[in-house]
Scaffold this active site. Sequence first.
Site, PDB file in Angstrom:
ATOM      1  N   TYR A 286       6.484 -15.941  26.868  1.00 47.23           N
ATOM      2  CA  TYR A 286       7.476 -14.865  26.965  1.00 47.23           C
ATOM      3  C   TYR A 286       6.722 -13.546  27.168  1.00 47.23           C
ATOM      4  CZ  TYR A 286      11.229 -11.632  25.514  1.00 47.23           C
ATOM      5  OH  TYR A 286      12.152 -10.615  25.461  1.00 47.23           O
TER       6      TYR A 286
ATOM      7  N   ASP B 278      -1.444 -11.396  28.506  1.00 45.89           N
ATOM      8  CA  ASP B 278      -0.396 -10.731  27.734  1.00 45.89           C
ATOM      9  C   ASP B 278      -0.797 -10.850  26.260  1.00 45.89           C
ATOM     10  OD1 ASP B 278       3.201 -11.219  27.230  1.00 45.89           O
ATOM     11  OD2 ASP B 278       1.700 -10.048  26.151  1.00 45.89           O
TER      12      ASP B 278
ATOM     13  N   LYS C 247       3.383  -4.359  19.752  1.00 45.34           N
ATOM     14  CA  LYS C 247       3.357  -4.729  18.334  1.00 45.34           C
ATOM     15  C   LYS C 247       2.307  -3.984  17.503  1.00 45.34           C
ATOM     16  CE  LYS C 247       5.297  -9.164  19.721  1.00 45.34           C
ATOM     17  NZ  LYS C 247       6.625  -9.255  19.161  1.00 45.34           N
TER      18      LYS C 247
HETATM   19  P1  KE4 Z   1       8.831  -6.294  23.399  1.00 45.48           P
HETATM   20  O1  KE4 Z   1       9.468  -5.768  24.672  1.00 45.48           O
HETATM   21  O2  KE4 Z   1       9.802  -7.114  22.567  1.00 45.48           O
HETATM   22  O3  KE4 Z   1       8.144  -5.190  22.588  1.00 45.48           O
HETATM   23  O4  KE4 Z   1       7.653  -7.267  23.803  1.00 45.48           O
HETATM   24  C1  KE4 Z   1       7.922  -8.355  24.635  1.00 45.48           C
HETATM   25  C2  KE4 Z   1       6.832  -9.411  24.444  1.00 45.48           C
HETATM   26  C3  KE4 Z   1       5.849  -9.533  25.397  1.00 45.48           C
HETATM   27  N1  KE4 Z   1       4.856 -10.446  25.263  1.00 45.48           N
HETATM   28  C4  KE4 Z   1       4.798 -11.256  24.178  1.00 45.48           C
HETATM   29  C5  KE4 Z   1       3.684 -12.247  24.067  1.00 45.48           C
HETATM   30  C6  KE4 Z   1       5.786 -11.181  23.165  1.00 45.48           C
HETATM   31  O5  KE4 Z   1       5.731 -12.015  22.108  1.00 45.48           O
HETATM   32  C7  KE4 Z   1       6.825 -10.231  23.291  1.00 45.48           C
HETATM   33  C8  KE4 Z   1       7.925 -10.109  22.251  1.00 45.48           C
HETATM   34  N2  KE4 Z   1       7.925 -11.090  21.214  1.00 45.48           N
HETATM   35  C9  KE4 Z   1       9.209 -11.380  20.600  1.00 45.48           C
HETATM   36  C10 KE4 Z   1       8.958 -12.433  19.509  1.00 45.48           C
HETATM   37  N3  KE4 Z   1       8.646 -13.685  20.034  1.00 45.48           N
HETATM   38  C11 KE4 Z   1       9.864 -10.163  20.088  1.00 45.48           C
HETATM   39  C12 KE4 Z   1      11.021 -10.427  19.172  1.00 45.48           C
HETATM   40  C13 KE4 Z   1      12.335 -10.058  19.806  1.00 45.48           C
HETATM   41  O6  KE4 Z   1      12.538 -10.362  21.008  1.00 45.48           O
HETATM   42  O7  KE4 Z   1      13.153  -9.453  19.079  1.00 45.48           O
END
Ligand code: KE4
Length: 428
Positions: free
Chosen positions: A144, A239, A267
């Site tokens: 993701y 990523d 994060k």
């Molecule tokens: P954000 O746009 O949510 O800050 O980041 C996206 C993202 C990008 N790359 C990786 C590897 C990630 O894990 C994420 C976001 N992770 C999720 C949890 N698996 C965020 C939680 C959510 O969507 O509320």
Amino acid sequence: MLYQRSSALFKEAQNVIPGGVNSPVRAFKAVGGTPIFAKSAQGAYIYDEDGNRFIDYINSWGPMLLGHAFPPVVDAVIKKTKLGTSFGMPTALETEIAELAVAMVPNIDKIRFVNSGTEACMSAIRLARGYTKKDKIIKFAGCYHGHSDSFLIAAGSGAVTFGTPNSPGVTQGTAKDTLLAKYNDIENVKALIKANKNEIAAIIIEPVAGNMGCIPPTEGFLEGLRTICDSNDILLIFDEVMTGFRLANGGVQELKGINADIVCFGKVVGGGLPVGAFAARNDIMNLLAPLGPVYQAGTLSGNPLAMSAGLAMLKAIDQDKGLMNRLEEKTKYLHNGITEALNKNNIPHTINRIGSMISVHFSDQAVVDFESAAKGNNDTFKKFFHGLLNKGIYIAPSAFETWFITDALTYQDLNETIAAVEEVAKSL
Ligand code: KE4
């Protein structure tokens, strides 16, 4: 545990916020039940609106590496707030955190701050396309990279054809430029490249996957990707939104000694405030506006509050030479305790762990990609999740997520968690 207040708040929230949440995974759809509403957090603990205390293994999905309300971050934000919250002008603070990040992370000369991991990964793809003048990208099933259109793609009809949208609103025009590969399967990547000769700008990967549970790369996989990219004029994008500043100061590039061409962060880098970032060597980053033609912008990018939180976080990580080892030891201890507790109750399971990332899969097979992760028994996971929740242990409400260990966890917290697992395992 009583959740009356959370239930009432959830009902109210659903009237004015889609699904009552501002991010879908918080709604407990994958595990059922009513999401708990957080009221406050401190160190390793979350306190909900009903006064329940939970040992937190989500930690805001990763940022709270050093625990909630980490004093240096809180102090920095309070101090900065009194001096103005955003200017839309460059500040010395942005240079300070950029210099520290560039010093901590291998193989990057410049970094651009944005407001989320999604923005970081979306911008990295555009930059890679601008740099290589090619359109297609390869991503991996189960990885993701945020919710921008290029990433919301399911496997296409043929194994080596383009993807199809996996969300309404994503056009076929977008999907055709995203190819889906199998994690830890280098031959599959080679087949995709062969079938799309000279059309692929970048391969984007979570170098340690965290969005299908925790799945480390198999021996030689990342090295294989590096070699393939070098011989096909493809940029390798790590990523590291989850792994950055968590698995090592320099992330997986440092941990595994593999250089990416572009690295994405989120994060931890924001210490709990909205920060993403992407970084690379000069010849790539200098293509970005206002220097170069690849456009990318953001009103609140680099804003002083987020930067002050991020800088306090990175400084604490950089200066604490024992941190990564402590995190690894705590995670190993938890791993061993959970294994023992589940084996004692003959529960078939697999635990994946690397550094301070760990996930429990109710499957007796190795979990090495999305397909094998999907074979886990989700009904067992739901019981496991709610059983732990009712014992004051808050893990991710989905079998396709990772537990995030924080340095604020004590061995007493870990023992309490292991004891709860053993209790819950009796009823799985
Ligand atoms: P954000 O746009 O949510 O800050 O980041 C996206 C993202 C990008 N790359 C990786 C590897 C990630 O894990 C994420 C976001 N992770 C999720 C949890 N698996 C965020 C939680 C959510 O969507 O509320």
